[in-house]
Design a protein around this motif. Structure first.
Motif, mmCIF file in Angstrom:
data_model
loop_
_atom_site.group_PDB
_atom_site.id
_atom_site.type_symbol
_atom_site.label_atom_id
_atom_site.label_comp_id
_atom_site.label_asym_id
_atom_site.label_seq_id
_atom_site.Cartn_x
_atom_site.Cartn_y
_atom_site.Cartn_z
ATOM 1 N N MET A 72 -39.228 7.759 -30.372
ATOM 2 C CA MET A 72 -39.268 9.026 -29.633
ATOM 3 C C MET A 72 -40.596 9.156 -28.899
ATOM 4 O O MET A 72 -41.611 8.629 -29.328
ATOM 5 N N ALA A 73 -40.549 9.879 -27.784
ATOM 6 C CA ALA A 73 -41.759 10.071 -26.993
ATOM 7 C C ALA A 73 -42.185 11.530 -27.054
ATOM 8 O O ALA A 73 -41.355 12.421 -27.279
ATOM 9 N N ALA A 101 -38.417 4.839 -25.209
ATOM 10 C CA ALA A 101 -38.016 6.007 -25.984
ATOM 11 C C ALA A 101 -36.545 6.339 -25.738
ATOM 12 O O ALA A 101 -36.063 6.295 -24.610
ATOM 13 N N GLY A 102 -35.845 6.698 -26.815
ATOM 14 C CA GLY A 102 -34.452 7.122 -26.678
ATOM 15 C C GLY A 102 -34.330 8.632 -26.580
ATOM 16 O O GLY A 102 -33.321 9.161 -26.100
ATOM 17 N N GLN A 103 -35.345 9.315 -27.075
ATOM 18 C CA GLN A 103 -35.371 10.774 -27.021
ATOM 19 C C GLN A 103 -36.822 11.196 -26.752
ATOM 20 O O GLN A 103 -37.743 10.536 -27.229
ATOM 21 N N LEU A 139 -35.834 18.978 -26.645
ATOM 22 C CA LEU A 139 -35.443 17.618 -27.043
ATOM 23 C C LEU A 139 -34.560 17.060 -25.942
ATOM 24 O O LEU A 139 -33.471 17.580 -25.681
ATOM 25 N N VAL A 140 -35.074 16.016 -25.269
ATOM 26 C CA VAL A 140 -34.380 15.492 -24.085
ATOM 27 C C VAL A 140 -33.984 14.034 -24.317
ATOM 28 O O VAL A 140 -34.854 13.181 -24.520
ATOM 29 N N PRO A 141 -32.680 13.734 -24.295
ATOM 30 C CA PRO A 141 -32.273 12.332 -24.444
ATOM 31 C C PRO A 141 -32.599 11.546 -23.181
ATOM 32 O O PRO A 141 -32.492 12.070 -22.065
ATOM 33 N N ALA A 142 -32.996 10.287 -23.381
ATOM 34 C CA ALA A 142 -33.426 9.479 -22.240
ATOM 35 C C ALA A 142 -32.292 9.195 -21.264
ATOM 36 O O ALA A 142 -32.542 8.831 -20.116
ATOM 37 N N ASP A 143 -31.035 9.370 -21.730
ATOM 38 C CA ASP A 143 -29.935 9.090 -20.799
ATOM 39 C C ASP A 143 -29.439 10.351 -20.074
ATOM 40 O O ASP A 143 -28.421 10.315 -19.382
#
Lengths: 380, 252
Positions: A120-121, A162-164, A185-189
């Motif tokens: 996570m970032a 990062a995935g999230q 909380l932001v998902p990378a996709d």
């Protein structure tokens, strides 16, 4: 008064030291290719390193800062890239989710982080502001039931894979930083989430840190972490622990450099003896050892008190300030002991020299730590 | 099936041993101590038997100073189920001799009734290589020493032994004693979560007297010395000179 570590803490340090010793031979290959060998991540995944900081009910080990700092100091002997993911699992991004996130947010992230499958970032700094959080421009406004996020973040560690991401954004600028910033909380996709650039660094130079752009990212209502407007207080909540962890990181780098310098001084032939025969070198070693000892004790004291519930901003700031500054001096002196050999790419002290520099900058630069210490002194 | 694994706390293999000034032995004051590496291999083998469903319980035992409980905790963290600490010395320099260790182990075997004892082939401190064999003799059990492979089948163990000049495969009936050699396996780390869990596993503390064993030494250490320092070599001018020098020394 007893200065001994608890037995389980010694055992944790001991086993970490053993793994670090076994992983060290991977360093030359890494120095050549810039790629972290597979074996490294496997050792950390198999042995629970991604679970240190989480509470037991969330599948973690529930360790205190004393243990975490000591383990971190051992890991810091290895190249930063080897343990960057482990460190990220203890960062503010995950602790904020654990402490303030909803059950759904926790379930979506923590088990994967603990398994070593999700990085996570944490997105706070922007191109025009770092320590001055109030100046961020990233903002989110209500859009339907949810939010629309816009902004640009930089110096995002682990931002590349990062995935999230946990992103700080103004939700009401009129309320100022204290009550106007929220975390998401932001998902990378998510559409509009973009890896906008990569900054290569002086140390830790692969893979670098990321710049992330958020262009009209539509988020559901439950992407908000905790309460609206509480973002800054959530960020501040993890500040002291973050500073202690950097004390551990810098301490470990300094101690590694000291060990390297000592070994080299004893082996390197010079004028019919070895470098260690010369008092000039002996005094360097003595100064380094004394500073590292002082740094370790300052860290242990602050971390132990933190775990007892005696959280002192001032002691955490002192530990971070002194460990990183003393480690900087120690690595510099170690390189001097090595002479020309220390300036060669691929030498461990050369790597440490580049890597240790940032410990005086991130998680609050030394000057910010001094501000904190002085403010606490002068407050009443 | 129960498996019993004796483990010894010894000077860490990375430490450069120094002889005490009076020549009475190796100086162990403030020296890093760890589990004997061959015992780690033995613990690993026992845990693998448990993971494979062959063994139900793995018990680790250590005979020595009280601090050996750290060594036992490591074995518990690796995966052993419970531990027995037999305090038989109060000074780390007081090494318990193999016969006394074997007698204590025999008493524990009589109590616990394991079907298999896996021990390290020897401890790296004094390299006696005796306790396992002595225990087999005291119990009247079969022994398979220097194991590099172990397979259990019903009431028998098939063991590949590292002997001078090659490998020997033997079958012993259970109960038996197997001693582990270097290539039997690669022991796992005690993982961080398991170190925390090991704090809660049972560790019984006993004394040598509880088993009625006299641990007073029967051997006398006459002298301990450092290995001789390697003397400087000489440079030769030609291959012929090298060959003649070697002939002079009688090595070719």
């Amino acid at each position: 008064m007893d200065f001994e570590l608890p037995e389980h803490a010694s055992a944790l340090i001991e086993t970490t030291r053993k793994m670090v010793r076994d992983l060290m031979p991977h360093e030359p290959e890494f120095q050549k290719t810039g790629k972290v060998p597979e074996a490294v991540g496997k050792v950390f995944r198999d042995n629970g390193f991604f679970s240190l900081a989480f509470r037991e009910e969330n599948g973690g080990m529930g360790l205190g800062m004393l243990e975490i700092c000591c383990i971190q100091a051992e890991l810091a002997h290895l190249p930063v890239q080897f343990w960057a993911d482990v460190k990220s699992s203890q960062g503010p991004q995950t602790k904020i989710i654990e402490d303030f996130g909803t059950q759904a947010q926790r379930q979506a992230t923590l088990p994967k982080v603990i398994a070593g499958d999700l990085v996570m970032a944490f997105c706070l700094s922007e191109p025009h502001c770092g320590s001055d959080v109030s100046a961020i421009r990233t903002h989110a406004e209500r859009s339907g039931d949810g939010w629309r996020l816009n902004g640009y973040k930089t110096y995002v560690s682990n931002g590349i894979k990062a995935g999230q991401a946990v992103v700080a954004a103004y939700t009401d600028r009129s309320k100022g930083a204290k009550d106007g910033i929220s975390l998401f909380l932001v998902p990378a996709d998510a559409p509009g989430y973009k890896l906008a650039g990569i900054l290569e660094l002086m140390g830790h130079h692969t893979p670098g840190v990321a710049e992330l752009a958020f262009d009209d990212v539509e988020l559901p209502a439950d992407a908000l972490i905790g309460e609206e407007g509480k973002g800054l207080s959530y960020v501040m909540h993890g500040l002291n622990a973050g500073r202690l962890a950097i004390a551990g990181t810098s301490l470990g780098m300094g101690e590694m450099a000291l060990e390297e310098a000592r070994n080299y001084a004893r082996e390197r032939p010079a004028f019919g003896g070895t470098l260690s025969d010369f008092q000039a070198v002996q005094h360097m070693l003595a100064d380094m050892a004394t500073e590292m000892r002082a740094a370790r004790l300052l860290m242990l004291d602050a971390a132990w008190r933190y775990d007892q519930g005696d959280v002192s901003r001032s002691l955490c700031a002192m530990a971070k300030l002194f460990c990183s500054e003393a480690a900087g001096r120690t690595v510099d002196t170690a390189l001097q002991v090595f002479g020309g050999a220390g300036y060669v790419r691929g030498q461990r002290v050369e790597r440490l020299y580049r890597d240790v520099r940032v410990t005086r900058i991130y998680e609050g630069a030394s000057e910010i730590q001094k501000n904190t210490i002085a403010r606490e002194m002068l407050r009443d | 099936m129960k498996v019993l694994v004796p483990v010894k706390r010894v000077i860490d293999y990375n430490v450069k041993a120094k002889v005490k000034a009076d020549g009475s032995g190796v100086d162990l004051a403030n020296v890093k101590m760890s589990m004997n590496p061959f015992d780690e291999i033995a613990v690993e083998e026992a845990i693998r038997l448990k993971e494979a469903g062959t063994a139900e319980e793995v018990i680790v035992v250590s005979v020595g100073v009280k601090q050996a409980q750290e060594t036992l905790r490591t074995a518990l963290a690796m995966g052993a189920d419970r531990a027995i600490l037999v305090v038989a010395a109060d000074d780390v320099h007081n090494d318990i001799e193999p016969l006394a260790v074997a007698k204590i182990l025999k008493a524990i075997v009589d109590e616990e009734q394991p079907k298999l004892v896996i021990a390290g082939k020897q401890a790296i401190d004094n390299d006696m290589n005796a306790a396992g064999q002595m225990l087999a003799a005291l119990l009247g059990w079969g022994q398979a020493t220097f194991a590099s492979e172990l397979t259990l089948d019903g009431d028998a163990a098939t063991v590949t032994r590292e002997v001078d000049g090659g490998l020997q495969t033997i079958t012993v009936g259970l109960p038996a004693i197997v001693t582990a050699d270097l290539r039997l396996n690669e022991p796992r780390y005690a993982s961080l979560p398991n170190i925390m869990k090991a704090k809660k596993k049972p560790l019984d503390e006993k004394t040598a007297a509880d088993y009625g064993v006299d641990v007073s030494p029967r051997l006398e250490v006459v002298k301990t010395t450092e290995p001789p320092v390697r003397s400087a070599g000489i440079m030769v001018e030609s291959v012929d000179e090298l060959v003649s020098k070697l002939k002079e020394k009688g090595v070719v």
